[in-house]
Scaffold this motif. Structure first.
Motif, mmCIF file in Angstrom:
data_model
loop_
_atom_site.group_PDB
_atom_site.id
_atom_site.type_symbol
_atom_site.label_atom_id
_atom_site.label_comp_id
_atom_site.label_asym_id
_atom_site.label_seq_id
_atom_site.Cartn_x
_atom_site.Cartn_y
_atom_site.Cartn_z
ATOM 1 N N GLU A 421 47.087 -12.816 27.794
ATOM 2 C CA GLU A 421 47.269 -11.613 27.870
ATOM 3 C C GLU A 421 47.150 -10.771 26.462
ATOM 4 O OE1 GLU A 421 52.363 -12.199 26.434
ATOM 5 O OE2 GLU A 421 51.804 -12.008 28.641
ATOM 6 N N LYS A 422 46.885 -9.866 26.333
ATOM 7 C CA LYS A 422 47.048 -8.761 25.103
ATOM 8 C C LYS A 422 48.226 -9.139 24.691
ATOM 9 C CE LYS A 422 43.988 -5.563 27.222
ATOM 10 N NZ LYS A 422 43.219 -3.947 27.493
ATOM 11 N N PRO A 423 48.557 -9.539 23.716
ATOM 12 C CA PRO A 423 49.110 -9.864 22.314
ATOM 13 C C PRO A 423 49.558 -8.709 21.862
ATOM 14 C CG PRO A 423 47.234 -10.773 21.790
ATOM 15 C CD PRO A 423 46.722 -9.729 22.773
ATOM 16 N N VAL A 424 50.876 -9.353 21.180
ATOM 17 C CA VAL A 424 52.063 -7.560 19.841
ATOM 18 C C VAL A 424 51.103 -8.599 18.859
ATOM 19 C CG1 VAL A 424 53.152 -6.634 19.471
ATOM 20 C CG2 VAL A 424 53.042 -6.591 21.989
ATOM 21 N N LEU A 425 50.575 -8.384 18.146
ATOM 22 C CA LEU A 425 49.902 -9.400 16.815
ATOM 23 C C LEU A 425 50.473 -8.593 15.413
ATOM 24 C CD1 LEU A 425 46.153 -9.297 16.805
ATOM 25 C CD2 LEU A 425 48.048 -11.586 17.389
ATOM 26 N N PHE A 426 50.932 -9.587 14.472
ATOM 27 C CA PHE A 426 51.655 -9.353 13.460
ATOM 28 C C PHE A 426 50.091 -8.761 12.500
ATOM 29 C CE2 PHE A 426 51.588 -10.039 8.504
ATOM 30 C CZ PHE A 426 52.456 -9.695 8.710
ATOM 31 N N VAL A 427 50.429 -7.996 12.761
ATOM 32 C CA VAL A 427 48.719 -6.874 11.642
ATOM 33 C C VAL A 427 49.152 -5.981 10.111
ATOM 34 C CG1 VAL A 427 47.327 -5.102 12.078
ATOM 35 C CG2 VAL A 427 47.942 -6.043 13.928
ATOM 36 N N SER A 428 48.942 -6.513 9.504
ATOM 37 C CA SER A 428 48.889 -5.667 8.423
ATOM 38 C C SER A 428 48.210 -3.943 8.075
ATOM 39 C CB SER A 428 48.379 -6.520 6.940
ATOM 40 O OG SER A 428 48.615 -7.550 7.310
ATOM 41 N N ALA A 429 48.831 -3.636 7.463
ATOM 42 C CA ALA A 429 47.849 -1.889 7.391
ATOM 43 C C ALA A 429 47.319 -2.125 6.709
ATOM 44 C CB ALA A 429 49.428 -1.022 7.420
ATOM 45 N N LEU A 430 45.883 -1.268 7.499
ATOM 46 C CA LEU A 430 44.473 -1.667 6.876
ATOM 47 C C LEU A 430 44.597 0.124 6.194
ATOM 48 C CD1 LEU A 430 42.258 -3.156 9.861
ATOM 49 C CD2 LEU A 430 43.539 -4.121 7.687
ATOM 50 N N ASP A 431 45.399 0.044 5.016
ATOM 51 C CA ASP A 431 45.753 1.893 4.608
ATOM 52 C C ASP A 431 44.617 1.851 2.998
ATOM 53 O OD1 ASP A 431 47.512 -0.245 3.139
ATOM 54 O OD2 ASP A 431 49.346 1.393 3.929
ATOM 55 N N CYS A 432 43.650 0.924 2.908
ATOM 56 C CA CYS A 432 42.895 0.691 1.838
ATOM 57 C C CYS A 432 41.887 0.701 1.805
ATOM 58 C CB CYS A 432 43.460 -0.446 0.906
ATOM 59 S SG CYS A 432 45.709 -0.205 0.157
ATOM 60 N N VAL A 433 41.097 1.424 0.931
ATOM 61 C CA VAL A 433 39.505 0.736 1.327
ATOM 62 C C VAL A 433 38.645 0.109 0.330
ATOM 63 C CG1 VAL A 433 39.189 2.660 2.616
ATOM 64 C CG2 VAL A 433 38.377 2.832 -0.285
ATOM 65 N N LYS A 434 37.591 -0.729 0.191
ATOM 66 C CA LYS A 434 37.039 -0.927 -0.726
ATOM 67 C C LYS A 434 35.685 -0.683 -0.972
ATOM 68 C CE LYS A 434 35.520 -5.822 -2.620
ATOM 69 N NZ LYS A 434 35.393 -7.497 -3.026
ATOM 70 N N LEU A 435 35.308 -0.434 -2.103
ATOM 71 C CA LEU A 435 33.667 0.209 -2.337
ATOM 72 C C LEU A 435 33.003 -0.849 -3.203
ATOM 73 C CD1 LEU A 435 35.144 3.681 -3.637
ATOM 74 C CD2 LEU A 435 35.085 3.236 -1.429
ATOM 75 N N THR A 436 31.723 -0.826 -2.812
ATOM 76 C CA THR A 436 31.402 -2.372 -3.515
ATOM 77 C C THR A 436 29.810 -1.387 -3.712
ATOM 78 O OG1 THR A 436 29.720 -2.833 -1.030
ATOM 79 C CG2 THR A 436 32.173 -3.819 -2.025
ATOM 80 N N GLY A 437 29.103 -1.564 -5.082
ATOM 81 C CA GLY A 437 27.972 -1.786 -5.082
ATOM 82 C C GLY A 437 27.951 -0.274 -6.082
ATOM 83 N N LEU A 438 28.999 0.311 -6.730
ATOM 84 C CA LEU A 438 29.310 1.328 -7.648
ATOM 85 C C LEU A 438 28.103 1.638 -8.676
ATOM 86 C CD1 LEU A 438 33.344 2.009 -8.035
ATOM 87 C CD2 LEU A 438 31.459 2.943 -6.735
ATOM 88 N N PRO A 439 27.963 2.148 -9.417
ATOM 89 C CA PRO A 439 27.122 1.724 -10.530
ATOM 90 C C PRO A 439 27.943 1.760 -11.431
ATOM 91 C CG PRO A 439 27.064 4.570 -9.774
ATOM 92 C CD PRO A 439 27.594 3.550 -9.144
ATOM 93 N N TYR A 440 27.212 0.566 -12.781
ATOM 94 C CA TYR A 440 28.356 0.002 -13.440
ATOM 95 C C TYR A 440 29.026 0.458 -14.609
ATOM 96 C CZ TYR A 440 26.642 -3.955 -11.770
ATOM 97 O OH TYR A 440 26.308 -5.375 -10.732
#
Length: 662
Positions: A421-440
């Motif tokens: 059935e459609k579950p109620v999951l324990f979900v961590s809030a995705l309230d952050c972002v990760k940037l990759t490929g920045l100039p050094y």
């Protein structure tokens, strides 16, 4: 005299060519001596005493061999570990009547848990006989019998209390097991019964949700430096001899849902956890693994289970290397005739990036673990022009992917198949972002400008620049947003947008991932609160060119975008400027499959401890992969060895050419 619950007790001892006493097994040295004495617990007599020398594959150091009397001459004619164990098993079969109960008695937990199991199972793939999976600790048994109120730490303490002395005229191994047999006699004579042996976990139950009630304080470790191809089974093998709770092994995933070279393990008690810590810098293959204590809450957050776990299928298979256009129906059809996928296409979840592109990974559900094992028969078979890698996937690894699934992954039908059935999951809030490929040379100021109007949703002190072990920028950055909606909006608007001449990849992630990165010491907090918030610049690394306050900035990259002759012009948009790199030797790799990632290439060079951050994939001027890469090794010796051993070896269906860059 008390009657033991066992007919025979076998004093069993071993010695390695390295550390001794309390540090036995901590240095990963091989076993060089096995000795035993068989005691008839009913008649209180010793039936047989013997020892056998074992030829190590590691170099003998000075301490171990001297103490146990093993010399180079004795080792020269020694046998392999598998042969020595076979001889021991044969002696037991001959001396112990069929149907009789017997059990090993050891000097503490180290001989079996820290020496025999790691060497036999992890390093030499030797199957151990059933009698090695349970034992009596002679120290604990003596303590219970004679001195329940006094702490005894070693066999030496016991011999002192019983006034038993070693016979220096006998070989060391025989001497030790003989006095152990005398201690066993004294324990039995004192009225103590050997009835409850300690057991060593035979089967690790990985594919189960975690019961939080079983997770104790100070029983969790983090493992770092794992090969990116290593799943839970390989990590469990590395931890052989140490008992995990059900579902107590979590392989950590990156923002893309791929393994990031780390894992969390939860043990049944604190003593086993301490033993795990002593395996710090032990090896899987040629890679050493770092082992550290970790917080219990960190494990629970990574291993968070569904509120409805009773209907979770027992068989989950992860696929890697899929053609990017493969559909759920294609995958179901591929398994036909070998294994039946649960609920057809609804039992398949294809992993996707935030922009909707397939990552090349998928998760497939089967009704039973046996059916999933059948599916593994297709490992390394081809789908189209690509070979597919298959491995069993623990439930917690799948749940981590579900918890972090982006809006481009439709998981509803898959979760209905998974949970019923459609579950109620324990979900961590995705309230952050990760940037990759920045100039050094990028700073937190530049990140704020990159976010433009979205920068108002960045938390105060919420920008964290990632550094490598040399305290140099990796090109990655974590940004904490005010809420998950702001993080998702940032991904949608900024993913693959440009900062200067480099496009930046943006992925949603949870605060726990940021917390983990901060705890490693490889991230420097940089502050930042949008355009109108207070900001104290704390991070600056490397020289900067001219900059303005517009949303997109041009950078003086100091030659970091470099062209070279070969298969067309190749732009290494993410290479560290050569004039600023003053360590390591770079190898040029030609002929890699166009879909190859930094993680996959790092795994190809896993025995040389190459970090994905030191791999730069080449792109043509039109932005397409060129099939070339630059790989930086920590020393000239490793670079030359890699060229010598890996040149013209295959990655997938393509052979690679390697050249040391001048």
């Amino acid at each position: 005299m008390a009657e033991s619950g066992y007919d025979y007790l076998v004093a069993f001892n071993l010695h390695t060519c390295g550390a001794v006493a309390d540090e036995l097994g901590s240095d990963e040295s091989d076993i060089i001596l096995i000795a035993w004495a068989i005691v008839d617990a009913k008649q209180n007599t010793t039936l047989a005493v013997d020892e056998i020398y074992v030829k190590p594959s590691t170099q003998m150091n000075f301490d171990g061999p001297l103490l146990c009397g093993v010399t180079t001459d004795l080792i020269r004619n020694a046998v392999s570990l598998s042969t020595a164990l076979e001889k021991f098993n044969t002696v037991l079969s001959a001396k112990v009547p069929v149907g009789s109960k017997y059990c090993l008695v050891t000097d503490g937990a180290l001989p079996l848990r820290q020496c025999l199991f790691p060497e036999a199972i992890n390093r030499k793939e030797i199957a151990l006989h059933d009698h090695f999976y349970q034992y009596f600790d002679i120290i604990k048994e003596y303590h219970s019998s004679f001195h329940p109120d006094q702490e005894l730490e070693s066999l030496t303490d016991i011999l002192y209390h019983l006034k038993i002395t070693l016979d220096n005229d006998q070989p060391y191994g025989i001497n030790v097991v003989k006095v152990m047999a005398q201690v066993i006699d004294q324990i039995l004579y004192n009225g103590h019964s050997f009835t409850e042996p300690q057991t060593i976990q035979r089967e690790v139950k990985l594919n189960l949700p975690v019961n939080a009630d079983l997770v104790q304080e100070d029983c969790v470790v983090r493992l770092r430096g794992l090969p990116f191809s290593s799943g839970a089974e390989e990590v469990a093998t590395f931890l052989a001899g140490l008992d995990l709770i059900d579902g107590g092994l979590v392989v950590c995933l990156s923002a893309h849902g791929r393994r990031n070279g780390e894992a969390l393990a939860c043990f049944m008690d604190k003593q086993l956890t301490k033993l795990a810590i002593t395996r710090h810098k032990h090896h899987i293959g040629k890679r050493y693994i770092e082992v550290y204590n970790e917080l219990t809450d960190e494990f629970l957050e990574h291993a968070g289970a569904s509120s409805n776990v009773s209907t979770v299928p027992q068989g989950i298979v992860r696929m890697q290397g899929l053609p990017f256009r493969a559909s759920e129906d294609d995958i179901v059809e591929w398994f036909e005739g070998t294994a039946k996928v649960s609920s057809g296409a609804n039992g398949v979840l294809i992993s996707r990036y935030v922009d909707g592109r397939a990552t090349g990974d998928a998760f497939v559900l089967f009704d039973t673990e046996e059916e999933a094992t059948k599916a593994l028969k297709k490992d390394r078979e081809s789908m189209g022009n690509r070979y597919i890698v298959l491995f069993l996937c623990p439930f917690v690894e799948l749940q981590k992917v579900l918890d972090s699934a982006n809006s481009r992954m439709d998981t509803d039908a898959f979760q209905e198949t998974l949970y019923g059935e459609k579950p109620v999951l324990f979900v961590s809030a995705l309230d952050c972002v990760k940037l990759t490929g920045l100039p050094y040379s990028a700073t937190a100021d530049d990140v704020v400008n990159f976010f433009s109007d979205l920068a108002d949703d960045i938390k105060t002190s919420g920008i964290h620049m990632v550094l490598n072990t040399q305290a140099k920028p990796t090109g990655d950055c974590y940004v904490e947003m005010n809420n998950a909606e702001a993080a998702e909006q940032a991904c949608q608007q900024l993913h693959r947008e440009y900062m200067g001449k480099r496009y930046i990849e943006v992925f949603q992630c949870s605060a726990s991932e940021v917390k983990t990165a901060l705890s490693t010491g490889g991230v420097k907090e940089s502050g930042g609160r949008g355009r109108n918030g207070s900001y104290q610049k704390e991070y600056s690394r490397g020289g900067r060119g001219g900059r303005d306050r517009g949303r997109r900035q041009e950078y003086d990259r100091g030659g970091s975008s470099r062209d070279y002759d070969g298969r067309g012009a190749n732009n290494y948009d993410r290479s560290r400027p050569p004039k600023r790199r003053n360590y390591g030797v770079t190898v040029r790799v030609r002929g890699i499959p166009f879909s190859t990632t930094e993680d996959e290439l790092a795994d190809f060079f896993q025995e040389y401890n190459v970090d994905p951050n030191d791999i730069k994939i080449g792109f043509n001027r039109d932005g397409r992969p060129s099939g070339d890469a630059l790989v930086t090794f920590s020393s000239a010796e490793l670079a030359k060895e890699a060229v010598r051993e890996k040149n013209r070896k295959h990655l997938g269906h393509r052979y690679l050419e390697l050249f040391v860059e001048s």
